[in-house]
Design a protein around this motif. Structure first.
Motif, mmCIF file in Angstrom:
data_model
loop_
_atom_site.group_PDB
_atom_site.id
_atom_site.type_symbol
_atom_site.label_atom_id
_atom_site.label_comp_id
_atom_site.label_asym_id
_atom_site.label_seq_id
_atom_site.Cartn_x
_atom_site.Cartn_y
_atom_site.Cartn_z
ATOM 1 N N ILE A 1 8.724 -47.023 -2.563
ATOM 2 C CA ILE A 1 7.908 -48.151 -3.032
ATOM 3 C C ILE A 1 6.447 -47.726 -3.142
ATOM 4 C CG2 ILE A 1 7.010 -50.440 -2.434
ATOM 5 C CD1 ILE A 1 9.760 -50.969 -1.062
ATOM 6 N N ASP B 1 4.525 -47.589 -6.580
ATOM 7 C CA ASP B 1 3.396 -48.503 -6.706
ATOM 8 C C ASP B 1 2.120 -47.740 -7.069
ATOM 9 O OD1 ASP B 1 2.604 -51.267 -6.582
ATOM 10 O OD2 ASP B 1 1.421 -50.737 -4.818
ATOM 11 N N LEU C 1 8.423 -51.834 -12.903
ATOM 12 C CA LEU C 1 8.220 -53.086 -12.172
ATOM 13 C C LEU C 1 9.546 -53.646 -11.661
ATOM 14 C CD1 LEU C 1 5.533 -54.727 -14.479
ATOM 15 C CD2 LEU C 1 5.162 -53.741 -12.203
ATOM 16 N N ALA C 2 10.583 -53.540 -12.481
ATOM 17 C CA ALA C 2 11.913 -54.002 -12.061
ATOM 18 C C ALA C 2 12.415 -53.155 -10.894
ATOM 19 C CB ALA C 2 12.889 -53.932 -13.233
ATOM 20 N N ARG C 3 12.209 -51.850 -10.982
ATOM 21 C CA ARG C 3 12.624 -50.942 -9.902
ATOM 22 C C ARG C 3 11.870 -51.276 -8.615
ATOM 23 N NH1 ARG C 3 15.771 -47.791 -7.299
ATOM 24 N NH2 ARG C 3 15.000 -45.823 -6.486
ATOM 25 N N ARG C 4 10.565 -51.503 -8.722
ATOM 26 C CA ARG C 4 9.760 -51.826 -7.541
ATOM 27 C C ARG C 4 10.245 -53.128 -6.897
ATOM 28 N NH1 ARG C 4 3.455 -52.961 -8.172
ATOM 29 N NH2 ARG C 4 4.334 -54.829 -9.117
ATOM 30 N N ASP C 5 10.534 -54.146 -7.706
ATOM 31 C CA ASP C 5 11.034 -55.418 -7.169
ATOM 32 C C ASP C 5 12.351 -55.214 -6.427
ATOM 33 O OD1 ASP C 5 8.858 -56.764 -8.182
ATOM 34 O OD2 ASP C 5 9.941 -57.618 -9.895
ATOM 35 N N ALA C 6 13.264 -54.432 -7.023
ATOM 36 C CA ALA C 6 14.560 -54.177 -6.391
ATOM 37 C C ALA C 6 14.381 -53.382 -5.099
ATOM 38 C CB ALA C 6 15.477 -53.428 -7.357
ATOM 39 N N ARG D 1 11.753 -53.412 -3.143
ATOM 40 C CA ARG D 1 11.179 -54.317 -2.133
ATOM 41 C C ARG D 1 12.251 -55.206 -1.511
ATOM 42 N NH1 ARG D 1 5.564 -56.147 -5.175
ATOM 43 N NH2 ARG D 1 4.365 -54.294 -4.570
ATOM 44 N N MET D 2 13.166 -55.714 -2.335
ATOM 45 C CA MET D 2 14.249 -56.547 -1.809
ATOM 46 C C MET D 2 15.175 -55.715 -0.921
ATOM 47 S SD MET D 2 15.230 -59.235 -4.845
ATOM 48 C CE MET D 2 15.403 -58.036 -6.145
ATOM 49 N N SER E 1 13.479 -55.076 2.432
ATOM 50 C CA SER E 1 13.506 -56.291 3.246
ATOM 51 C C SER E 1 14.875 -56.480 3.901
ATOM 52 C CB SER E 1 13.154 -57.498 2.371
ATOM 53 O OG SER E 1 13.267 -58.682 3.099
ATOM 54 N N THR F 1 7.714 -51.891 -17.593
ATOM 55 C CA THR F 1 8.654 -52.961 -17.285
ATOM 56 C C THR F 1 9.790 -52.437 -16.414
ATOM 57 O OG1 THR F 1 8.111 -54.071 -19.357
ATOM 58 C CG2 THR F 1 10.155 -54.735 -18.299
#
Length: 153
Positions: A135, A139, A80-85, A87-88, A91, A77
Motif C-alpha cells: 500500500i 500510494d 486506485l482500484a488496487r490500492r482500495d482492495a 486497504r480492505m 483491514s 484508475t
C-alpha cells in the motif's frame, strides 16, 4: 492545473458543500415572528453552483485518471482500484489477527470452555505487514503521479 491540485480542490468543494448543507438545515425552519439566520434559498443556489463545479471537476479528474499510465501499475484508475482492495485486505488481516490473538470482546471463566485460535497469528501479521508495504509503495507512486500529471481539460 496539476492532478494533485484538482484533488485538493475537490476535497475543499466537498467540505464547503457540507458546510452549506448544515447552514441550509439550520435556516430551513424558523419560529413565527423571527427571521432565519440566513436565506436558505440563497444558500441552496450557492450549493447548486458548487455541485455543478464539483461535477465538472470530478469528470476531469476521472478522465485524467483513466488515461494516466503508471507503467506496471496500469492506469491511475487501475492503481486506485488496487490500492482500495489492498486497504480492505489489510483491514481484514489486522482484524483477523487481533481476534485470533485473543483480543476479542469475550471473557472466559474457569467453568467455561476454552477458546482456541483457528488462525495462525504470526503469519497473519506478517501478511498484513507485506500488504501494508505494498500500500505504501503504491500510494507513493500514485502521489508522485498526482504532482506530475496535468489535469485533463
Amino acid at each position: 492545473m496539476k492532478l494533485a491540485e484538482a484533488l485538493a480542490l475537490r476535497a475543499d468543494s466537498r467540505r464547503r458543500i457540507e458546510e452549506l448543507r448544515a447552514r441550509i438545515i439550520d435556516s430551513a425552519i424558523y419560529q413565527e415572528g423571527t427571521e432565519p439566520a440566513e436565506d436558505p434559498t440563497a444558500l441552496l443556489a450557492e450549493a447548486d453552483q458548487l455541485f455543478d463545479q464539483l461535477e465538472s471537476l470530478i469528470r476531469r479528474i476521472n478522465r485524467t485518471n483513466s488515461v494516466t499510465d503508471l507503467g506496471a501499475d496500469g492506469t491511475m484508475t487501475d492503481a486506485l482500484a488496487r490500492r482500495d482492495a489492498l486497504r480492505m485486505r489489510h483491514s481484514l488481516l489486522i482484524a483477523a489477527a487481533e481476534v485470533a490473538a485473543g483480543r476479542g470482546n469475550f471473557r472466559q471463566l474457569r467453568s467455561e470452555l476454552r477458546y482456541l485460535s483457528a488462525l495462525p497469528v504470526a503469519p497473519l501479521r506478517a501478511r498484513a505487514d507485506q500488504v501494508a508495504r505494498e500500500i505504501r509503495e503504491l500510494d507513493g507512486r500514485i502521489q508522485q503521479a498526482n504532482w506530475d500529471v496535468e489535469l485533463d481539460e
